[in-house]
Design an enzyme around this catalytic site. Sequence first.
Site, PDB file in Angstrom:
ATOM      1  CB  CYS A   1      39.413  38.442  41.771  1.00  0.00           C
ATOM      2  SG  CYS A   1      37.872  37.553  41.436  1.00  0.00           S
TER       3      CYS A   1
ATOM      4  CG  ASP B   1      47.310  39.484  35.051  1.00  0.00           C
ATOM      5  OD1 ASP B   1      46.790  39.579  33.925  1.00  0.00           O
ATOM      6  OD2 ASP B   1      46.634  39.417  36.096  1.00  0.00           O
TER       7      ASP B   1
ATOM      8  CD  GLN C   1      41.415  44.146  33.590  1.00  0.00           C
ATOM      9  OE1 GLN C   1      40.978  44.866  32.693  1.00  0.00           O
ATOM     10  NE2 GLN C   1      40.647  43.296  34.256  1.00  0.00           N
TER      11      GLN C   1
ATOM     12  CG  HIS D   1      43.009  38.955  39.379  1.00  0.00           C
ATOM     13  ND1 HIS D   1      42.795  37.589  39.446  1.00  0.00           N
ATOM     14  CD2 HIS D   1      41.827  39.486  38.965  1.00  0.00           C
ATOM     15  CE1 HIS D   1      41.557  37.314  39.100  1.00  0.00           C
ATOM     16  NE2 HIS D   1      40.938  38.448  38.801  1.00  0.00           N
TER      17      HIS D   1
ATOM     18  CE  LYS E   1      39.820  39.860  33.061  1.00  0.00           C
ATOM     19  NZ  LYS E   1      38.508  40.200  33.647  1.00  0.00           N
TER      20      LYS E   1
END
Length: 442
Positions: free
Chosen positions: A391, A222, A225, A151, A248
């Site tokens: 993105c 990261d 998600q 991302h 999220k």
Amino acid sequence: MSALTIFDSSTPVADVLATPAPATAVTGGAGAGGDRPIPAVLGSDLEVPVRGGRLVRYANLDYAASAPCLEPVGAAVAAALPAYSSVHRGAGYASQLTTARYEQARHTVRAFAGARPDDSVIFTRNTTDATNLLARSLPEGTVAVVFDTEHHASLLPWKRAVRLPVPAFPGEAVRAADEALDSIEGPALLVVTAASNVTGELWPIAALAHIAHRHGARVLVDAAQLVPHRRLNLTALDLDYVVFSGHKLYAPFGTGALIGRSDWLADAEPYLRGGGAVRAVGDDGAEWHDDPEARHEAGTPNVLGAVALAAACDALSATGWTPLIREEERLLARLRAGLASVPGVHELSLWGADHPRVGIVSFVVDGHTAREVAETLSADHGIGVRDGKFCAHPFVRHLLGAKDGGCDDVTASAVRASIGIGTTEEHVDRLIGALRDLASRA
């Protein structure tokens, strides 16, 4: 105790914090195998207009962009609002209570992430903000090693970076990171996603962390998600830093978190310069807090965002990951099988159809741009999906075999359907039926 009784100064702050959430806060579908049912999301009864003037129940399949609010999260925010006050600076009862709620949220998020006791938990606006904070805190000369699959939030913040090409299989990702880190002298940071925001595929973060540490480097994951779909344990995975967003994680109130080792953060200049970050200000300048959490949280923080994030962490942990994963995998299998049955629909994947993934699927439809597909799904069927490059321009271009294309180039874009708590079989089946109808008109 009701939310209104919190103003009674005879009630200790600790008692208010120990008050359980309202009994109606956790409701929804059965969570077979869990101690509590899966919580419901707000807005599940939302009706939206479609062509012809009808109203239909909204099919939200855009969780990877922003997930809806969980009922217990909304309840936690509502309970905190009547006593909302200043944080860390007030002697009044409401200020003490608000400060206690804010710091309790920090402990909750630390536990949810499986962080070490001495790790910092810094509240930020979102994953992008958290990653940029860490980028500003790196020791001088640090080189970031990052894959082209990332991302933009992970791809762009670094002063010095080595970009690695898209790996053909997980083992190649580990090998490429090994070779890149071996060539770097001085401090290095390996940056990698836990779950792709484009394909949902899970990355070998434990193996990558091991490789990074073998070279004396650190790793940033990261987890934006991952955490809505899977349990995260920073300590067990031996990760140095993780970042994720509340919006999220069913807590859309403008808060994220950077969690990890304190030394780099304690030595760095404050992310923002202002009240709260300083121990003292004199004629010759400021003396900054040694505590990284205070040092990098200048100004009045987003207390309600922190309360919401902690409430989401509590709700997911209380439900248990087994029923959440079981329900997601059932719906994801139905979605992917349905997409595969529609002529002209092609799912995008980096490491093959059988690689483990979370509830995210991106695809293209022959004869239609991604924007046409998304607009038709919304206008004719009341379905919300994402279209574009998510993105992650270099990665999407790689998956589509496109050499160029920015945000406005609809020819090098895809459609993304993503699921989570509140997704139903009807939502999935409606999407498949709409795509079958659209594909027949190509």
